[in-house]
Design a protein around this motif. Structure first.
Motif, PDB file in Angstrom:
ATOM      1  N   CYS A   5      15.345  41.669  36.401  1.00  0.00           N
ATOM      2  CA  CYS A   5      13.906  41.612  36.126  1.00  0.00           C
ATOM      3  C   CYS A   5      13.253  40.528  36.987  1.00  0.00           C
ATOM      4  O   CYS A   5      13.570  39.341  36.850  1.00  0.00           O
ATOM      5  CB  CYS A   5      13.692  41.321  34.642  1.00  0.00           C
ATOM      6  SG  CYS A   5      11.961  41.191  34.208  1.00  0.00           S
TER       7      CYS A   5
ATOM      8  N   LEU B 172      14.429  45.656  29.064  1.00  0.00           N
ATOM      9  CA  LEU B 172      15.206  44.417  28.921  1.00  0.00           C
ATOM     10  C   LEU B 172      16.206  44.520  27.767  1.00  0.00           C
ATOM     11  O   LEU B 172      17.306  43.977  27.833  1.00  0.00           O
ATOM     12  CB  LEU B 172      14.277  43.215  28.717  1.00  0.00           C
ATOM     13  CG  LEU B 172      13.717  42.626  30.008  1.00  0.00           C
ATOM     14  CD1 LEU B 172      12.620  41.596  29.696  1.00  0.00           C
ATOM     15  CD2 LEU B 172      14.810  41.961  30.847  1.00  0.00           C
TER      16      LEU B 172
ATOM     17  N   CYS C 167       9.345  36.540  28.317  1.00  0.00           N
ATOM     18  CA  CYS C 167      10.370  36.153  29.290  1.00  0.00           C
ATOM     19  C   CYS C 167      11.095  34.895  28.834  1.00  0.00           C
ATOM     20  O   CYS C 167      12.310  34.766  28.992  1.00  0.00           O
ATOM     21  CB  CYS C 167       9.745  35.916  30.674  1.00  0.00           C
ATOM     22  SG  CYS C 167       9.254  37.453  31.464  1.00  0.00           S
TER      23      CYS C 167
ATOM     24  N   PRO D 239       9.803  32.507  36.963  1.00  0.00           N
ATOM     25  CA  PRO D 239       9.145  32.195  35.691  1.00  0.00           C
ATOM     26  C   PRO D 239       7.669  31.782  35.813  1.00  0.00           C
ATOM     27  O   PRO D 239       6.864  32.125  34.955  1.00  0.00           O
ATOM     28  CB  PRO D 239       9.965  31.025  35.139  1.00  0.00           C
ATOM     29  CG  PRO D 239      11.268  31.103  35.837  1.00  0.00           C
ATOM     30  CD  PRO D 239      11.002  31.681  37.175  1.00  0.00           C
TER      31      PRO D 239
ATOM     32  N   THR E 258       4.319  34.365  35.708  1.00  0.00           N
ATOM     33  CA  THR E 258       3.774  35.060  34.542  1.00  0.00           C
ATOM     34  C   THR E 258       2.858  34.174  33.691  1.00  0.00           C
ATOM     35  O   THR E 258       2.330  34.626  32.678  1.00  0.00           O
ATOM     36  CB  THR E 258       4.911  35.594  33.643  1.00  0.00           C
ATOM     37  OG1 THR E 258       5.877  34.570  33.482  1.00  0.00           O
ATOM     38  CG2 THR E 258       5.548  36.827  34.227  1.00  0.00           C
TER      39      THR E 258
ATOM     40  N   TYR F 260      10.288  39.410  36.935  1.00  0.00           N
ATOM     41  CA  TYR F 260       9.472  38.475  36.147  1.00  0.00           C
ATOM     42  C   TYR F 260      10.318  37.337  35.598  1.00  0.00           C
ATOM     43  O   TYR F 260       9.858  36.202  35.483  1.00  0.00           O
ATOM     44  CB  TYR F 260       8.789  39.219  34.995  1.00  0.00           C
ATOM     45  CG  TYR F 260       7.783  40.229  35.461  1.00  0.00           C
ATOM     46  CD1 TYR F 260       6.542  39.811  35.946  1.00  0.00           C
ATOM     47  CD2 TYR F 260       8.066  41.589  35.463  1.00  0.00           C
ATOM     48  CE1 TYR F 260       5.603  40.741  36.394  1.00  0.00           C
ATOM     49  CE2 TYR F 260       7.143  42.520  35.902  1.00  0.00           C
ATOM     50  CZ  TYR F 260       5.913  42.088  36.371  1.00  0.00           C
ATOM     51  OH  TYR F 260       4.995  42.997  36.825  1.00  0.00           O
ATOM     52  N   LEU F 261      11.577  37.638  35.252  1.00  0.00           N
ATOM     53  CA  LEU F 261      12.462  36.585  34.741  1.00  0.00           C
ATOM     54  C   LEU F 261      12.913  35.655  35.857  1.00  0.00           C
ATOM     55  O   LEU F 261      13.128  34.469  35.644  1.00  0.00           O
ATOM     56  CB  LEU F 261      13.711  37.210  34.117  1.00  0.00           C
ATOM     57  CG  LEU F 261      13.628  37.754  32.703  1.00  0.00           C
ATOM     58  CD1 LEU F 261      14.966  38.334  32.299  1.00  0.00           C
ATOM     59  CD2 LEU F 261      13.233  36.669  31.722  1.00  0.00           C
TER      60      LEU F 261
ATOM     61  N   ARG G   7      15.155  34.514  28.148  1.00  0.00           N
ATOM     62  CA  ARG G   7      15.991  33.509  28.803  1.00  0.00           C
ATOM     63  C   ARG G   7      16.697  32.646  27.767  1.00  0.00           C
ATOM     64  O   ARG G   7      17.879  32.357  27.876  1.00  0.00           O
ATOM     65  CB  ARG G   7      15.142  32.638  29.739  1.00  0.00           C
ATOM     66  CG  ARG G   7      14.901  33.260  31.094  1.00  0.00           C
ATOM     67  CD  ARG G   7      14.344  32.223  32.062  1.00  0.00           C
ATOM     68  NE  ARG G   7      13.084  31.669  31.585  1.00  0.00           N
ATOM     69  CZ  ARG G   7      11.880  32.157  31.920  1.00  0.00           C
ATOM     70  NH1 ARG G   7      11.794  33.181  32.738  1.00  0.00           N
ATOM     71  NH2 ARG G   7      10.786  31.611  31.445  1.00  0.00           N
TER      72      ARG G   7
ATOM     73  N   HIS H  92       4.729  36.103  29.570  1.00  0.00           N
ATOM     74  CA  HIS H  92       5.291  34.769  29.777  1.00  0.00           C
ATOM     75  C   HIS H  92       6.149  34.362  28.574  1.00  0.00           C
ATOM     76  O   HIS H  92       7.282  33.897  28.733  1.00  0.00           O
ATOM     77  CB  HIS H  92       4.139  33.769  29.964  1.00  0.00           C
ATOM     78  CG  HIS H  92       4.572  32.507  30.631  1.00  0.00           C
ATOM     79  ND1 HIS H  92       5.220  32.486  31.844  1.00  0.00           N
ATOM     80  CD2 HIS H  92       4.467  31.210  30.239  1.00  0.00           C
ATOM     81  CE1 HIS H  92       5.488  31.248  32.190  1.00  0.00           C
ATOM     82  NE2 HIS H  92       5.042  30.450  31.226  1.00  0.00           N
TER      83      HIS H  92
END
Lengths: 193, 691
Positions: B67, B47, B86, B73, B76, B69-70, B90, B83
């Motif tokens: 990503c 990242l 991320c 949201p 995670t 995971y991003l 953001r 979590h």
């Protein structure tokens, strides 16, 4: 012979104006091979269909070794020529093929009434910058991260003299003399100052 | 299909959901806790590489938001570490998009702020401060626990280790901690740090309340530069966390789960060298998020760390600025800042600092700034003339100039050339407006005098500023490599004529101000006596004079080489030097800067240049002399002292070169001349080489 360089006489190179669909794959292959920017077939067709007389190809014993693709039109009240692509295969470089190709196009533009010619070149492309510099192009602007590969570009411009006879005090040479266009490698240099 | 254009067509998955269903972004990342933590670290590193690539011109959709995971949201939430990380990412991206949008420095890099369709703001992200602190606290305990000697382990035995391999516990804890601390975020903004809440944080593990990247960004956005000191501290912390990250590389490589390390480790986007899971740069090409038609190459993790180090150093320069209310100093600051070639983010922040709420640093009204720059007395800034519409427009023009000076130099030069016209026009408009104003508002003779003085000063300042812009336009051409050696002669000629006008206007402005100062303090008889006696040229004007000599010297040296040796001539098959001149200086000519400057006046100036005459009058010696004399005047200003040194070196070098050229007479063809920028970015030195 220098490694990777083709052996040929300059008189063996044949220059032809764009002659039709059979030339298109030759142009596309050369450009795809040598230039960083991606072009679709529509881009090529746009140029060669509308301005076939501005595109030229260089052949050596039947093999296409170089090409130039251009256009012209109105740009902010100026009739302007634009050199879109100029490519010479690496082994054939340094022998004025590119100069000859682009000179042919520029002459047609000049005769067609263009006031200026422009193009973009990567700031790292020293060969192209030197070539256009010899032809009278100036580096008018730098375009930040112009290419998709993140490299800056120079916008090069060639202004033709105005037809007014009183405008210029110096005579404009006609015809291209291939002055110093070779790629002679400089001898070892000793710094004096 | 063209591989150069494939990214819009080729994608591994049709949608984010499909990618998730295929196990592209599992939660937890692994049921083996050691692998899980390794993967988390790889994601953190990747990242960082994505973020740096985004800053350098990549699109958000193809970099950070590649990503998975991003992009989702909620998934995670069971993995506290992922979590919270991320959320931090953001929030930081959001702050940067905001800053660059507000600054409007985005120029051609408008990709930077394009975030349409991306989950840049997610509910709960604003609370990430507390979550992050909790995660960090746990990690600190874990680190403490694994470092404690066996006898003390009991005290901390309730702390569950980060992963299962005891021997690696400390290494992993450290690696994660520095990555988290670098990121740490101040959800509600930095305001919290100034007040009572800070105490709460300080009690916790002796960690400063805010020591990380997001805090740097928020501190720097406090009004009127009030957070700069604090931001500087955070920058130092950030840099030290980056160092720790670099130090963790060896450990991570060593424990790398991906087995053998192949070649090309330098290109890897993670410290461990492993490919991270949970990323797909083609995912967004099917969504609304804008992606260019081509795959991009991410910066390596090392280069990303270096990028952030450079960014932080650039931000530190901004934070160390004294917010000088004198315009000339502000202009010099931003011009000097640009020499470090700051990237978009740093440039956005310098602009946000300079111009806030239509004021300089958000506190100095533009009219007051102009009055000060025009060397008017303190009271002038309250004069009614500022209500005049044209005067307001002048203020707007100055704001545009300040903003423009923060943009990338390529764009900046083009725009500077264009605004020259505006500055010429406003001069004429001001002249007219002042005449009208003079008739309308001045009823008494005292009023008339004050008003006349303000108008006079402002008009001279506008001219001076216009020539300053013209000079910046010309010299930027060197930095951007727009001139070829055969064009240097005309460029130095133009610089020379612009410098003369600039020096003239600066001098006039200073004389006007001294004049009124002296009139006030002295009787008329003394004043007249003083005029002839001890008048000294102000240092600022002398410095310009020094530049004038260098420019003149270079122009004449180049002209002699052209005239006598036929070197550096602008020859081409299609046009002459005149066309090159017209193209390079078109915008200056359009704005009549200066009046009567033309190709013909250039030719006239240089046509008789010969080495025989130059040997009798060597401008470089004068430049050297002035530069030496000026040292005493700028002793307290290290930047100016460095500039003096540079200009002295150029003058000295060229003086020797000129002497040599004069002695040589006919130059052998084996000698090769070139002009190099080894001492100064704008003033070249002649080099002679034997080939």
């Amino acid at each position: 012979m220098e490694e990777g360089k083709a052996e040929f006489e300059e008189s063996e190179i044949e220059y032809v104006s764009y002659g039709g669909e059979h030339h298109l794959p030759l142009i596309m292959n050369l450009v795809d091979q040598e230039l960083s920017e991606p072009y679709s077939i529509f881009t090529y067709r746009y140029f060669v269909y509308l301005w076939p007389h501005l595109s030229f190809l260089a052949f050596h014993k039947g093999k296409c070794v170089g090409t130039v693709v251009c256009k012209m039109g109105d740009h902010r009240h100026t009739f302007r020529g634009y050199i879109a692509m100029l490519v010479v295969l690496s082994p054939y470089r340094g022998r004025c093929i590119a100069t000859e190709l682009v000179t042919r196009s520029i002459k047609v533009m000049m005769e067609s009434g263009c006031e200026e010619v422009t193009l973009e070149a990567e700031v790292t492309n020293k060969g192209a910058l030197a070539l256009y510099g010899r032809l009278g192009f100036i580096r008018a602007k730098r375009l930040f991260r112009y290419y998709l590969n993140g490299v800056d570009a120079f916008r090069l411009k060639l202004l033709f003299p105005r037809p007014d006879p009183n405008y210029s005090e110096s005579g404009i040479p006609t015809g291209v003399e291939a002055q110093g266009l070779g790629d002679g490698i400089p001898a070892e240099e000793n710094l004096l100052l | 299909m063209d591989p150069k254009m494939d990214s819009g067509i080729v994608s591994t998955y049709y949608s984010v959901e499909e990618a998730i269903d295929n196990g592209a972004a599992p939660v937890p990342l692994s049921f083996d806790r050691t692998i899980d933590i390794q993967r988390v670290i790889d994601i953190m590193d990747h990242l960082l590489a994505c973020e740096a690539t985004w800053h350098r011109g990549g699109s958000l959709a193809q970099t950070v938001f590649s990503c998975i995971y991003l992009l989702r949201p909620d998934r995670t939430s069971s993995h506290v570490l992922m979590h919270s990380f991320c959320r931090v990412i953001r929030t930081t991206c959001n702050a940067l998009v905001q800053a660059v949008s507000d600054a409007r420095t985005n120029e051609e890099e408008d990709l930077f702020i394009m975030a349409y369709g991306l989950p840049l703001k997610v509910d709960g992200d604003e609370k990430c401060l507390s979550i992050l602190h909790a995660v960090e606290e746990t990690l600190s305990r874990q680190l403490k626990a694994c470092k404690a000697p066996l006898s003390k382990r009991r005290v901390v035995e309730d702390v569950e280790p980060l992963q299962t391999s005891l021997e690696f516990e400390e290494g992993f804890c450290r690696a994660v901690l520095c990555r988290l601390r670098f990121r740490k975020v101040g959800g509600g903004g930095i305001e919290e740090c100034g007040g009572g809440k800070m105490v709460r944080f300080l009690t916790f593990g002796k960690l400063l309340c805010a020591q990380h990247f997001y805090h740097v960004l928020t501190c720097m956005r406090r009004p009127q530069g009030k957070g700069l000191e604090l931001a500087k501290k955070h920058i130092q912390s950030c840099l030290s966390e980056l160092d720790s990250m670099l130090k963790s590389e060896e450990f991570l490589r060593h424990t790398c789960a991906c087995g053998t390390l192949e070649d090309g480790i330098e290109d890897k986007t993670t410290a461990s060298g492993c490919q991270p899971i949970g990323f797909d740069s083609t995912l967004n090409s099917r969504s609304a998020a804008p992606t260019p038609p081509r795959a991009i190459k991410l910066l390596s993790w090392k280069k990303a760390v270096n990028y952030f180090q450079k960014l932080l150093h650039d931000l530190e320069i901004i934070c160390s600025y004294s917010l000088d209310p004198i315009l000339e100093d502000a202009l010099r600051f931003v011009v000097d800042f640009q020499k470090f070639q700051p990237d978009l983010v740093a440039r956005a922040y310098v602009q946000l600092l300079l111009v806030q709420d239509g004021k300089l640093y958000g506190r100095e009204p533009l009219f007051a700034v102009i009055c000060k720059a025009a060397l008017l007395h303190e009271g002038a800034k309250n004069h009614d003339v500022q209500k005049n519409e044209t005067v307001t427009q002048l203020g707007q023009l100055l704001i545009s100039l300040l903003r423009l000076l923060c943009t990338n130099t390529a764009w900046q030069r083009r725009k500077l050339g264009k605004i020259l016209q505006d500055w010429r026009i406003i001069y004429v408009q001001l002249e007219l407006a002042f005449r009208k104003e003079f008739g309308d508002i001045t009823s008494t003779s005292i009023d008339q005098n004050v008003c006349l003085k303000i108008c006079k000063h402002i008009l001279i300042w506008v001219e001076e500023q216009t020539y300053w812009i013209a000079l910046r336009f010309l010299v930027l051409g060197f930095e951007l490599e727009l001139y070829s050696t055969s064009e240097y002669c005309m460029v130095y000629w133009y610089i020379y004529v612009i410098l003369i006008k600039l020096a003239e206007k600066t001098h006039l402005k200073m004389m006007l101000s001294n004049d009124s100062g002296r009139r006030k303090s002295k009787k008329k008889r003394d004043y007249v006596k003083d005029m002839g006696k001890d008048y000294q040229i102000p240092p600022a004007v002398s410095l310009l004079q020094c530049y004038i000599y260098v420019a003149e010297g270079l122009m004449m040296m180049l002209a002699s080489l052209r005239n006598e040796n036929k070197m550096f001539l602008c020859l081409g098959p299609f046009n002459s030097e005149q066309e090159r001149f017209m193209q390079h200086f078109e915008l200056l000519q359009k704005a009549c800067l200066p009046d009567h400057a033309s190709y013909f006046s250039f030719r006239e100036t240089i046509s008789n240049a010969r080495f025989s005459t130059l040997s009798m009058y060597n401008c470089f010696k004068d430049a050297q002399r002035i530069a030496k004399e000026l040292r005493g005047n700028f002793a307290n200003d290290p930047d100016r002292m460095a500039e003096l040194r540079r200009i002295e070196q150029v003058a000295e070098h060229n003086s020797v070169a000129l002497n040599l050229l004069c002695q040589l007479g006919n130059i052998e063809p084996s000698l090769k001349f070139s002009f190099e920028f080894i001492h100064h970015p704008h003033f070249a030195v002649a080099a002679v080489k034997r080939s």
